[in-house]
Design an enzyme around this catalytic site. Structure first.
Site, short mmCIF file in Angstrom:
data_model
loop_
_atom_site.label_atom_id
_atom_site.label_comp_id
_atom_site.label_asym_id
_atom_site.label_seq_id
_atom_site.Cartn_x
_atom_site.Cartn_y
_atom_site.Cartn_z
CG ASP A 163 33.00 -40.11 66.60
OD1 ASP A 163 33.49 -39.12 67.00
OD2 ASP A 163 31.98 -39.71 66.47
NE ARG A 218 40.41 -32.21 64.60
CZ ARG A 218 39.03 -31.79 64.44
NH1 ARG A 218 39.03 -31.47 63.14
NH2 ARG A 218 38.44 -31.65 65.39
CE1 TYR A 272 26.66 -34.69 66.30
CE2 TYR A 272 26.22 -35.73 68.32
CZ TYR A 272 26.91 -34.74 67.65
OH TYR A 272 27.67 -33.88 68.29
NE ARG A 283 36.60 -35.89 70.42
CZ ARG A 283 36.16 -34.76 69.36
NH1 ARG A 283 36.70 -33.77 69.02
NH2 ARG A 283 34.59 -35.12 69.31
NE ARG A 307 41.26 -36.98 60.49
CZ ARG A 307 40.53 -36.63 59.23
NH1 ARG A 307 41.14 -37.28 58.27
NH2 ARG A 307 39.60 -35.87 59.12
O1 CP3 Z 1 40.72 -39.07 72.77
C1 CP3 Z 1 39.44 -39.64 72.91
O2 CP3 Z 1 38.82 -38.92 73.84
C2 CP3 Z 1 38.80 -40.62 72.12
C3 CP3 Z 1 38.11 -40.54 71.01
C4 CP3 Z 1 36.88 -39.65 70.77
C5 CP3 Z 1 36.32 -39.09 69.49
N1 CP3 Z 1 35.24 -38.63 69.75
C6 CP3 Z 1 37.39 -38.76 68.50
C7 CP3 Z 1 37.32 -38.05 67.52
C8 CP3 Z 1 35.80 -39.57 71.70
C9 CP3 Z 1 35.81 -40.22 72.93
C10 CP3 Z 1 34.87 -39.00 71.06
C11 CP3 Z 1 33.41 -38.88 71.37
C12 CP3 Z 1 32.49 -37.99 70.69
N2 CP3 Z 1 32.15 -37.87 69.23
C13 CP3 Z 1 31.41 -37.01 71.29
C14 CP3 Z 1 31.25 -37.04 72.79
C15 CP3 Z 1 32.07 -36.36 73.64
C16 CP3 Z 1 32.06 -34.69 73.14
O3 CP3 Z 1 33.21 -34.35 72.47
O4 CP3 Z 1 31.22 -33.93 73.42
C17 CP3 Z 1 30.69 -36.51 70.21
C18 CP3 Z 1 29.59 -35.52 70.42
C19 CP3 Z 1 31.22 -37.09 69.04
C20 CP3 Z 1 30.61 -36.45 67.67
C21 CP3 Z 1 31.77 -35.92 66.98
N3 CP3 Z 1 32.96 -36.45 66.25
C22 CP3 Z 1 31.93 -34.70 66.43
C23 CP3 Z 1 30.73 -33.58 66.66
C24 CP3 Z 1 32.88 -34.29 65.72
C25 CP3 Z 1 33.39 -33.18 64.81
C26 CP3 Z 1 34.09 -32.10 65.52
C27 CP3 Z 1 35.57 -32.21 65.74
O5 CP3 Z 1 36.14 -31.94 66.41
O6 CP3 Z 1 35.93 -32.56 64.53
C28 CP3 Z 1 33.63 -35.66 65.80
C29 CP3 Z 1 34.97 -35.88 65.15
C30 CP3 Z 1 36.20 -36.57 65.94
N4 CP3 Z 1 35.78 -37.79 66.98
C31 CP3 Z 1 37.55 -36.27 65.85
C32 CP3 Z 1 38.29 -36.70 66.60
C33 CP3 Z 1 39.75 -37.11 67.17
C34 CP3 Z 1 38.20 -35.17 65.00
C35 CP3 Z 1 38.19 -35.86 63.68
C36 CP3 Z 1 39.33 -35.46 62.80
O7 CP3 Z 1 40.73 -36.20 62.89
O8 CP3 Z 1 39.27 -34.84 61.77
#
Ligand code: CP3
Length: 345
Positions: free
Chosen positions: A74, A28, A153, A24, A37
């Site tokens: 994602d 944000r 999910y 990540r 965003r």
């Molecule tokens: O920079 C990176 O690592 C690449 C991008 C990336 C995202 N999600 C962007 C993201 C990667 C590799 C993921 C993987 C992901 N997504 C996982 C596996 C890794 C982990 O964190 O356990 C999982 C379980 C998800 C599912 C997911 N996506 C959730 C549960 C959420 C909501 C929680 C949150 O942080 O808001 C997301 C949203 C998400 N994925 C965001 C980002 C940057 C935030 C969204 C936003 O900008 O509002």
């Protein structure tokens, strides 16, 4: 020309200093990300907007000089590509129209996945070209969720605390749950193959919720499907390293390490440094494992913890990373300080 440092570490070759990137790393906590965003609409709109997704992938590289870029996307785009309804509730997280049986899935057309997700492959292809121009030592990582985590999910319809529905299905009716997992294995192979064709140099499988399963469940629903994906990719693309991230599976990590199809294991912070060095590193490259809350904390605590990891693992193949993703309250100055330290030889 010698390989990029991250690729060298994955091939167990010597490196001048351990390469690093952060899960990540785009997100944000960065004001530049929040600006893009805000203009993009929803989170999924950002993932499918090629220019913007390329831009936010590169933001952390410009700011902190990581050794890898990870495709901005994602794990939930795969259920979306399969035809399931997926959306993000602002300030809450992902929502999916849950499936209750394999019949629900039969309605989906798996052949549409590559077409529906074509913007993702375009992002990879653009990044592959642009990194070669701007960040020539930076490796490009593609990724997908592992079948188990994606299934949680798809069945729960959201992030879950107890995994009530998906675990009752997996434990109670393994034959039909196996059909869901098999479907996800096939789709993930297609999805990652297309990322590799578009220019991804490494792929990582995220099994963030592997630790929710019991030991037999971990082997059957987390490790075996990930190995099937890795083996199939290895047959088609023998030179593309595969990293597996099975979070919170403790000493069962050793089973993954011995499977022989993963080039690296991404480890969470509950894994002992000495255990990983002595038992895992002879088999695989280690990736990890600083607690992201250490980066929120910053200061001496962060620096000490990072140095301990580097000291423990730097004599073998090793990529510095976190144990899970950076979280929004992380101060940019802490990420900067950590990155500067990691860039020193
Ligand atoms: O920079 C990176 O690592 C690449 C991008 C990336 C995202 N999600 C962007 C993201 C990667 C590799 C993921 C993987 C992901 N997504 C996982 C596996 C890794 C982990 O964190 O356990 C999982 C379980 C998800 C599912 C997911 N996506 C959730 C549960 C959420 C909501 C929680 C949150 O942080 O808001 C997301 C949203 C998400 N994925 C965001 C980002 C940057 C935030 C969204 C936003 O900008 O509002």
């Amino acid at each position: 020309m010698t390989d990029k440092p991250l690729l060298r570490a994955l091939k167990r070759q010597t490196v001048e200093r351990p390469p690093f990137w952060f899960m990540r790393q785009a997100g944000r906590y960065m004001p530049e990300y929040r600006a893009v965003r805000a203009d993009a609409g929803g989170f999924l709109d950002l993932c499918f907007n090629v220019d913007k997704a390329v831009e936010v992938t590169k933001q952390p590289l410009r700011a902190f000089g990581m050794d890898a870029a990870i495709l901005f996307s994602d794990i939930l785009v795969v259920p979306l590509g399969l035809g399931q309804k997926v959306w993000f509730e602002e300030g809450e997280g992902p929502r999916l129209e849950p499936i209750a049986s394999v019949d629900d899935l039969e309605a989906y057309d798996p052949t549409a996945l590559k077409q529906r997700l074509s913007p993702v492959f375009e992002v990879v292809s653009r990044l592959s070209k642009e990194l070669a121009e701007e960040f020539e030592q930076t490796a490009l990582i593609g990724f997908a969720g592992a079948p188990w985590t994606v299934a949680t999910y798809m069945v729960e319809g959201r992030s879950s605390r107890n995994y009530e529905n998906v675990k009752q299905w997996a434990y109670g009716d393994p034959a039909s749950f196996g059909r869901l997992i098999d479907r996800l294995v096939e789709s993930t192979i297609d999805y990652l193959s297309a990322q590799i064709e578009a220019g991804a140099e490494v792929v990582q499988l995220f099994d963030s919720w592997a630790g929710a399963l019991d030991e037999a469940g971990q082997e059957r629903w987390s490790f075996a499907p990930m190995a099937e994906i890795a083996q199939s990719l290895k047959q088609r693309y023998p030179h593309v390293p595969v990293i597996a991230f099975a979070r919170q599976v403790g000493c069962n990590t050793l089973k993954l390490a011995k499977m022989g199809c993963f080039d690296a294991l991404s480890l969470d912070h509950t894994v002992s440094l000495a255990f990983a060095r002595d038992q895992l590193q002879p088999h695989v490259c280690l990736q990890g494992n600083l607690d992201p809350l250490m980066v929120v904390t910053g200061g001496d605590a962060m620096v000490r913890a990072a140095d301990e990891i580097r000291q423990a693992w730097c004599d073998g193949p090793f990529i510095f990373n976190l144990s899970h993703g950076l979280i929004p309250p992380t101060p940019v100055a802490h990420v900067d300080e950590l990155s500067r330290r990691l860039r020193q030889v």
